[in-house]
Design a protein around this motif. Structure first.
Motif, PDB file in Angstrom:
ATOM      1  N   ALA A  15       0.833  -1.211   0.000  1.00 43.63           N
ATOM      2  CA  ALA A  15       0.000   0.000   0.000  1.00 43.63           C
ATOM      3  C   ALA A  15       0.863   1.254   0.000  1.00 43.63           C
ATOM      4  N   PHE A  16       1.958   1.232   0.747  1.00 49.05           N
ATOM      5  CA  PHE A  16       2.849   2.392   0.795  1.00 49.05           C
ATOM      6  C   PHE A  16       3.575   2.575  -0.534  1.00 49.05           C
ATOM      7  N   ILE A  17       3.969   1.464  -1.138  1.00 48.51           N
ATOM      8  CA  ILE A  17       4.639   1.538  -2.440  1.00 48.51           C
ATOM      9  C   ILE A  17       3.708   2.145  -3.479  1.00 48.51           C
ATOM     10  N   GLU A  18       2.493   1.652  -3.548  1.00 43.11           N
ATOM     11  CA  GLU A  18       1.550   2.141  -4.548  1.00 43.11           C
ATOM     12  C   GLU A  18       1.186   3.601  -4.303  1.00 43.11           C
ATOM     13  N   ALA A  19       1.050   3.988  -3.032  1.00 44.84           N
ATOM     14  CA  ALA A  19       0.707   5.377  -2.724  1.00 44.84           C
ATOM     15  C   ALA A  19       1.872   6.312  -3.060  1.00 44.84           C
ATOM     16  N   THR A  20       3.080   5.907  -2.714  1.00 50.10           N
ATOM     17  CA  THR A  20       4.245   6.753  -2.959  1.00 50.10           C
ATOM     18  C   THR A  20       4.564   6.844  -4.440  1.00 50.10           C
ATOM     19  N   ALA A  21       4.216   5.810  -5.198  1.00 51.73           N
ATOM     20  CA  ALA A  21       4.492   5.799  -6.635  1.00 51.73           C
ATOM     21  C   ALA A  21       3.529   6.663  -7.434  1.00 51.73           C
ATOM     22  N   GLN A  22       2.397   7.038  -6.863  1.00 50.25           N
ATOM     23  CA  GLN A  22       1.416   7.837  -7.602  1.00 50.25           C
ATOM     24  C   GLN A  22       2.054   9.137  -8.092  1.00 50.25           C
ATOM     25  N   GLY A  23       1.944   9.376  -9.392  1.00 57.07           N
ATOM     26  CA  GLY A  23       2.504  10.591  -9.962  1.00 57.07           C
ATOM     27  C   GLY A  23       3.984  10.522 -10.265  1.00 57.07           C
ATOM     28  N   ALA A  24       4.620   9.377 -10.013  1.00 59.56           N
ATOM     29  CA  ALA A  24       6.060   9.259 -10.242  1.00 59.56           C
ATOM     30  C   ALA A  24       6.381   9.238 -11.733  1.00 59.56           C
ATOM     31  N   ARG A  25       7.504   9.815 -12.091  1.00 60.60           N
ATOM     32  CA  ARG A  25       7.986   9.781 -13.464  1.00 60.60           C
ATOM     33  C   ARG A  25       8.631   8.441 -13.764  1.00 60.60           C
ATOM     34  N   ALA A  26       9.308   7.866 -12.778  1.00 60.27           N
ATOM     35  CA  ALA A  26      10.000   6.587 -12.962  1.00 60.27           C
ATOM     36  C   ALA A  26      10.268   5.963 -11.603  1.00 60.27           C
ATOM     37  N   VAL A  27      10.431   4.641 -11.608  1.00 69.17           N
ATOM     38  CA  VAL A  27      10.771   3.889 -10.406  1.00 69.17           C
ATOM     39  C   VAL A  27      12.040   3.086 -10.680  1.00 69.17           C
ATOM     40  N   LEU A  28      12.985   3.176  -9.762  1.00 68.66           N
ATOM     41  CA  LEU A  28      14.261   2.474  -9.877  1.00 68.66           C
ATOM     42  C   LEU A  28      14.424   1.587  -8.647  1.00 68.66           C
ATOM     43  N   ASN A  29      14.459   0.279  -8.866  1.00 67.77           N
ATOM     44  CA  ASN A  29      14.477  -0.689  -7.768  1.00 67.77           C
ATOM     45  C   ASN A  29      15.839  -1.365  -7.707  1.00 67.77           C
ATOM     46  N   VAL A  30      16.472  -1.348  -6.528  1.00 69.34           N
ATOM     47  CA  VAL A  30      17.861  -1.806  -6.410  1.00 69.34           C
ATOM     48  C   VAL A  30      17.980  -3.245  -5.900  1.00 69.34           C
ATOM     49  N   GLU A  31      17.098  -4.116  -6.386  1.00 70.00           N
ATOM     50  CA  GLU A  31      17.333  -5.539  -6.171  1.00 70.00           C
ATOM     51  C   GLU A  31      18.708  -5.886  -6.772  1.00 70.00           C
ATOM     52  N   PRO A  32      19.333  -6.982  -6.337  1.00 73.81           N
ATOM     53  CA  PRO A  32      20.694  -7.266  -6.797  1.00 73.81           C
ATOM     54  C   PRO A  32      20.817  -7.419  -8.302  1.00 73.81           C
ATOM     55  N   GLY A  33      21.913  -6.899  -8.843  1.00 74.13           N
ATOM     56  CA  GLY A  33      22.225  -7.131 -10.239  1.00 74.13           C
ATOM     57  C   GLY A  33      22.474  -8.605 -10.468  1.00 74.13           C
ATOM     58  N   ARG A  34      22.175  -9.073 -11.669  1.00 69.38           N
ATOM     59  CA  ARG A  34      22.361 -10.492 -11.990  1.00 69.38           C
ATOM     60  C   ARG A  34      23.846 -10.859 -11.963  1.00 69.38           C
ATOM     61  N   VAL A  35      24.142 -12.128 -11.773  1.00 72.41           N
ATOM     62  CA  VAL A  35      25.529 -12.580 -11.740  1.00 72.41           C
ATOM     63  C   VAL A  35      26.221 -12.303 -13.076  1.00 72.41           C
ATOM     64  N   SER A  36      25.444 -12.169 -14.144  1.00 74.48           N
ATOM     65  CA  SER A  36      25.964 -11.814 -15.458  1.00 74.48           C
ATOM     66  C   SER A  36      26.396 -10.356 -15.525  1.00 74.48           C
ATOM     67  N   GLY A  37      25.985  -9.567 -14.537  1.00 72.52           N
ATOM     68  CA  GLY A  37      26.204  -8.132 -14.559  1.00 72.52           C
ATOM     69  C   GLY A  37      25.026  -7.366 -15.123  1.00 72.52           C
ATOM     70  N   ASN A  38      24.017  -8.073 -15.595  1.00 71.21           N
ATOM     71  CA  ASN A  38      22.855  -7.430 -16.199  1.00 71.21           C
ATOM     72  C   ASN A  38      21.927  -6.831 -15.151  1.00 71.21           C
ATOM     73  N   VAL A  39      21.068  -5.927 -15.623  1.00 70.22           N
ATOM     74  CA  VAL A  39      19.964  -5.456 -14.804  1.00 70.22           C
ATOM     75  C   VAL A  39      18.712  -6.229 -15.218  1.00 70.22           C
ATOM     76  N   VAL A  40      17.637  -6.053 -14.466  1.00 67.15           N
ATOM     77  CA  VAL A  40      16.411  -6.820 -14.717  1.00 67.15           C
ATOM     78  C   VAL A  40      15.403  -5.948 -15.442  1.00 67.15           C
ATOM     79  N   THR A  41      15.072  -6.353 -16.648  1.00 71.65           N
ATOM     80  CA  THR A  41      14.099  -5.621 -17.462  1.00 71.65           C
ATOM     81  C   THR A  41      12.737  -6.307 -17.495  1.00 71.65           C
ATOM     82  N   GLY A  42      12.633  -7.497 -16.953  1.00 71.40           N
ATOM     83  CA  GLY A  42      11.363  -8.205 -16.893  1.00 71.40           C
ATOM     84  C   GLY A  42      11.365  -9.213 -15.770  1.00 71.40           C
ATOM     85  N   ARG A  43      10.254  -9.317 -15.077  1.00 72.23           N
ATOM     86  CA  ARG A  43      10.111 -10.289 -13.986  1.00 72.23           C
ATOM     87  C   ARG A  43       8.752 -10.966 -14.084  1.00 72.23           C
ATOM     88  N   LYS A  44       8.729 -12.209 -13.690  1.00 75.31           N
ATOM     89  CA  LYS A  44       7.441 -12.869 -13.559  1.00 75.31           C
ATOM     90  C   LYS A  44       6.689 -12.320 -12.356  1.00 75.31           C
TER      91      LYS A  44
END
Length: 390
Positions: free
Chosen positions: A158-187
């Motif tokens: 609920a806090f995430i959805e409320a704080t995200a209202q009106g946001a231009r972008a969201v950047l989430n710092v879950e760990p980078g992949r072992v390949s060095g990649n970032v995550v562009t899609g998640r199930k």
């Protein structure tokens, strides 16, 4: 070519390697299981101390049972803000730090939650600290440090959805992949509890008088597993089952836990309908099955990250490293914001691997460059049009 503000921020971050490692050690050495309110709040106390030293506004949303929600604000509170996200909780039970706290071998840091995602929390703190050193932060920035992502964010959503209202972008710092990649899609994914009631009877004397809850559950499990479609990215898995009272009693009850994964919200809706239909079917007379949803994450669809990822790639290249996007079957809070139609990019944290195990590690030499790339992306969001993502 970096602009003056980006250069200034990156230059300050360049000298923060040891400070970031020290902060990482401090956070890893605090037990913060999702159900350990005292532990997750202790992590919040430490983050608050660091950020308030640099004059960053902190709002602490007190929670009666789960860990408090920590919100940092910088550059005003207007619309069009950028939201940084990270979770303070880990999967490791309280007491883990006493037996294996933070250790370091050359470029590798070890310890409970070192990658998932104490290192990401450090990153967000240092992005905020770097931006606070600018004469004026060029756009509003808000950061959420939640405490229950590992159990599906039942309180944090609920806090995430409320704080995200009106946001231009969201950047989430879950760990980078072992390949060095970032995550562009998640199930996306959801958990369910299935309960079946039947009728007890002696399995030798009066078998026909009984109605086996276990048999009903078994028949339903076969149907539920048949919903798996690897090509489409849909999986269903009954991971635990229990039931019955004895070998020679027709089982009067049974239960199971079901895990589901899906790639799009459309798949989610179709899958849920199919599951409900299976549960409603009468497999064995005089038995009744019910289902209760216990957790859920929405998917991060690739279309919601594409424009942000292109910008991140450019900024990473300017800093000195190449990066690609990657799809993962794991879920995260990024799905909540992407489902609101807000451009979202995930896996921006330092590179790590073996999350949720005793061998979890973080590559320490990725702390500074990944933090620089995150800050640079944030500062250059004005260069990107997100019309195609909405």
């Amino acid at each position: 070519m970096q602009d003056e503000l980006t250069q200034q921020v990156c230059a300050w971050l360049e000298g923060q390697q040891q400070a970031m490692q020290d902060c990482l050690e401090a956070l890893v050495n605090i037990d913060s299981n999702s159900y350990d309110k005292a532990g997750t709040d202790a992590v919040a106390d430490q983050i608050t101390q660091w950020l308030e030293q640099d004059g960053i506004t902190i709002i602490r949303h007190q929670r009666p049972e789960s860990g408090d929600i920590l919100e940092a604000q910088l550059g005003g509170t207007g619309q069009g803000h950028v939201l940084l996200m990270g979770h303070r909780d880990t999967v490791f039970p309280t007491g883990t730090v006493a037996s294996r706290g933070y250790t370091q071998q050359d470029n590798v840091g070890f310890g409970p939650g070192v990658a998932d995602m104490k290192s990401g929390l450090v990153m967000n703190c240092f992005v905020l600290r770097a931006l606070s050193r600018l004469p004026n932060c060029p756009l509003p920035v808000r950061a959420l440090f939640t405490a229950d992502e590992e159990i599906g964010s039942p309180d944090g959503r609920a806090f995430i959805e409320a704080t995200a209202q009106g946001a231009r972008a969201v950047l989430n710092v879950e760990p980078g992949r072992v390949s060095g990649n970032v995550v562009t899609g998640r199930k996306g994914g959801a958990g369910f509890l299935i309960n079946v009631t039947g009728k007890a009877a002696h399995s030798g004397v009066s078998h026909a008088d009984g109605a086996s809850a276990i048999e009903t559950l078994a028949r339903k499990i076969i149907k539920l597993h048949a919903l798996t479609d690897y090509e489409a990215g849909i999986t269903t898995n009954v991971g635990t089952i229990t039931g019955g009272v004895s070998r020679n009693t027709v089982a009067p009850f049974a239960s199971a836990q079901l895990d589901t994964r899906f790639v799009t919200t459309a798949q989610r809706d179709q899958l849920y309908k199919a599951i409900e239909a299976i549960i409603a079917e009468s497999d064995v007379p005089d038995t009744l099955a019910t289902i209760e949803q216990t957790s859920e994450f929405y998917p991060l669809e690739a279309r919601m990250s594409s424009a942000l990822f292109e910008l991140y790639q450019v900024q990473a290249k300017a800093i000195g490293f190449a990066v690609d996007g990657e799809f993962t079957g794991g879920c995260s809070d990024a799905g909540w914001t992407a489902s609101l139609g807000i451009p979202t990019l995930c896996g921006l944290g330092p590179v790590g691997a073996k999350m949720h195990t005793d061998e979890e590690y973080c590559l320490l030499d990725t702390l500074v460059p990944r933090t620089q790339a995150l800050a640079s992306t944030l500062l250059n969001l004005h260069d990107v049009s997100f019309a195609s993502a909405r």
